[in-house]
Design a protein around this motif. Structure first.
Motif, mmCIF file in Angstrom:
data_model
loop_
_atom_site.group_PDB
_atom_site.id
_atom_site.type_symbol
_atom_site.label_atom_id
_atom_site.label_comp_id
_atom_site.label_asym_id
_atom_site.label_seq_id
_atom_site.Cartn_x
_atom_site.Cartn_y
_atom_site.Cartn_z
ATOM 1 N N ASP A 1 24.110 -4.531 9.507
ATOM 2 C CA ASP A 1 24.878 -3.322 9.784
ATOM 3 C C ASP A 1 23.959 -2.264 10.378
ATOM 4 N N CYS A 2 24.423 -1.547 11.366
ATOM 5 C CA CYS A 2 23.606 -0.553 12.058
ATOM 6 C C CYS A 2 24.312 0.800 12.025
ATOM 7 N N PRO A 3 23.630 1.849 11.544
ATOM 8 C CA PRO A 3 24.240 3.183 11.530
ATOM 9 C C PRO A 3 24.565 3.675 12.936
ATOM 10 N N ASP A 4 25.535 4.588 13.026
ATOM 11 C CA ASP A 4 25.878 5.190 14.313
ATOM 12 C C ASP A 4 24.773 6.127 14.801
ATOM 13 N N SER A 5 24.126 6.790 13.862
ATOM 14 C CA SER A 5 23.080 7.754 14.196
ATOM 15 C C SER A 5 21.711 7.180 13.833
ATOM 16 N N CYS A 6 20.956 6.772 14.840
ATOM 17 C CA CYS A 6 19.624 6.203 14.617
ATOM 18 C C CYS A 6 18.556 7.230 14.976
ATOM 19 N N LYS A 7 17.550 7.329 14.129
ATOM 20 C CA LYS A 7 16.439 8.251 14.349
ATOM 21 C C LYS A 7 15.140 7.541 13.992
ATOM 22 N N TYR A 8 14.048 8.026 14.539
ATOM 23 C CA TYR A 8 12.731 7.528 14.169
ATOM 24 C C TYR A 8 11.847 8.717 13.794
ATOM 25 N N TYR A 9 10.816 8.426 13.020
ATOM 26 C CA TYR A 9 9.932 9.468 12.522
ATOM 27 C C TYR A 9 8.493 8.972 12.546
ATOM 28 N N PHE A 10 7.585 9.863 12.869
ATOM 29 C CA PHE A 10 6.162 9.651 12.658
ATOM 30 C C PHE A 10 5.470 10.999 12.783
ATOM 31 N N PRO A 11 4.281 11.152 12.184
ATOM 32 C CA PRO A 11 3.614 12.451 12.215
ATOM 33 C C PRO A 11 3.101 12.787 13.608
ATOM 34 N N ASN A 12 3.015 14.090 13.902
ATOM 35 C CA ASN A 12 2.448 14.499 15.186
ATOM 36 C C ASN A 12 0.973 14.868 15.058
ATOM 37 N N SER A 13 0.444 14.805 13.829
ATOM 38 C CA SER A 13 -0.973 15.077 13.595
ATOM 39 C C SER A 13 -1.512 14.116 12.549
ATOM 40 N N LEU A 14 -2.745 13.673 12.769
ATOM 41 C CA LEU A 14 -3.428 12.780 11.842
ATOM 42 C C LEU A 14 -4.796 13.358 11.508
ATOM 43 N N THR A 15 -5.247 13.137 10.278
ATOM 44 C CA THR A 15 -6.578 13.579 9.868
ATOM 45 C C THR A 15 -7.374 12.352 9.427
ATOM 46 N N PRO A 16 -8.240 11.843 10.298
ATOM 47 C CA PRO A 16 -8.993 10.629 9.977
ATOM 48 C C PRO A 16 -9.896 10.746 8.753
ATOM 49 N N ASP A 17 -10.186 11.978 8.285
ATOM 50 C CA ASP A 17 -10.993 12.109 7.076
ATOM 51 C C ASP A 17 -10.162 11.850 5.822
ATOM 52 N N CYS A 18 -8.886 11.618 5.994
ATOM 53 C CA CYS A 18 -7.946 11.276 4.924
ATOM 54 C C CYS A 18 -8.028 12.263 3.766
ATOM 55 N N ASP A 19 -7.720 13.518 4.071
ATOM 56 C CA ASP A 19 -7.724 14.556 3.046
ATOM 57 C C ASP A 19 -6.406 14.623 2.282
ATOM 58 N N GLY A 20 -5.572 13.613 2.461
ATOM 59 C CA GLY A 20 -4.300 13.567 1.759
ATOM 60 C C GLY A 20 -3.127 14.045 2.596
ATOM 61 N N ILE A 21 -3.411 14.619 3.762
ATOM 62 C CA ILE A 21 -2.356 15.092 4.654
ATOM 63 C C ILE A 21 -2.465 14.312 5.958
ATOM 64 N N GLY A 22 -1.504 13.468 6.250
ATOM 65 C CA GLY A 22 -1.501 12.724 7.507
ATOM 66 C C GLY A 22 -2.737 11.876 7.695
ATOM 67 N N CYS A 23 -3.004 10.997 6.765
ATOM 68 C CA CYS A 23 -4.190 10.147 6.873
ATOM 69 C C CYS A 23 -4.221 9.411 8.208
ATOM 70 N N GLU A 24 -5.250 8.630 8.417
ATOM 71 C CA GLU A 24 -5.563 8.122 9.747
ATOM 72 C C GLU A 24 -4.592 7.122 10.340
ATOM 73 N N ILE A 25 -3.680 6.586 9.567
ATOM 74 C CA ILE A 25 -2.787 5.543 10.067
ATOM 75 C C ILE A 25 -1.451 6.141 10.494
ATOM 76 N N LEU A 26 -1.057 5.841 11.721
ATOM 77 C CA LEU A 26 0.244 6.282 12.213
ATOM 78 C C LEU A 26 1.189 5.093 12.190
ATOM 79 N N GLU A 27 2.318 5.283 11.545
ATOM 80 C CA GLU A 27 3.341 4.244 11.485
ATOM 81 C C GLU A 27 4.683 4.867 11.855
#
Length: 93
Positions: A1-27
């Motif tokens: 089943d597929c919803p009528d309204s499809c959206k995607y999400y990912f962060p626009n900023s990454l912090t490779p030092d992984c300080d807990g906010i937007g760690c280095e991996i973008l998915e």
């Protein structure tokens, strides 16, 4: 089943030092299944630094310099909605 309204999400900023906010991996996550998918990240000179046809493949920013990168996402969702989006990704230490 597929919803009528499809959206995607990912962060626009990454912090490779992984300080807990937007760690280095973008998915990219979505509430729908992708039928077609191509995600590309470019450096400031237009060189491709990441490209994937698999929405589950993750971008590891830990080996890239600070800066602003361009991304392009194209493809389509299970409901037939076409995607052709562009934007910016910031890598901050």
């Amino acid at each position: 089943d597929c919803p009528d309204s499809c959206k995607y999400y990912f962060p626009n900023s990454l912090t490779p030092d992984c300080d807990g906010i937007g760690c280095e991996i973008l998915e990219i996550v979505s509430n729908c299944t992708f039928k077609k998918f191509k995600f590309t990240i470019f450096d400031r000179w237009g060189n491709t630094i990441f490209e994937s046809n698999d929405p589950k493949k993750k971008f590891d920013s830990s080996n890239h310099k600070d800066g602003t990168y361009l991304w392009k996402l194209s493809g389509g969702f299970c409901n037939g909605k076409i995607i052709d989006d562009k934007g910016y990704l910031n890598i901050l230490r």
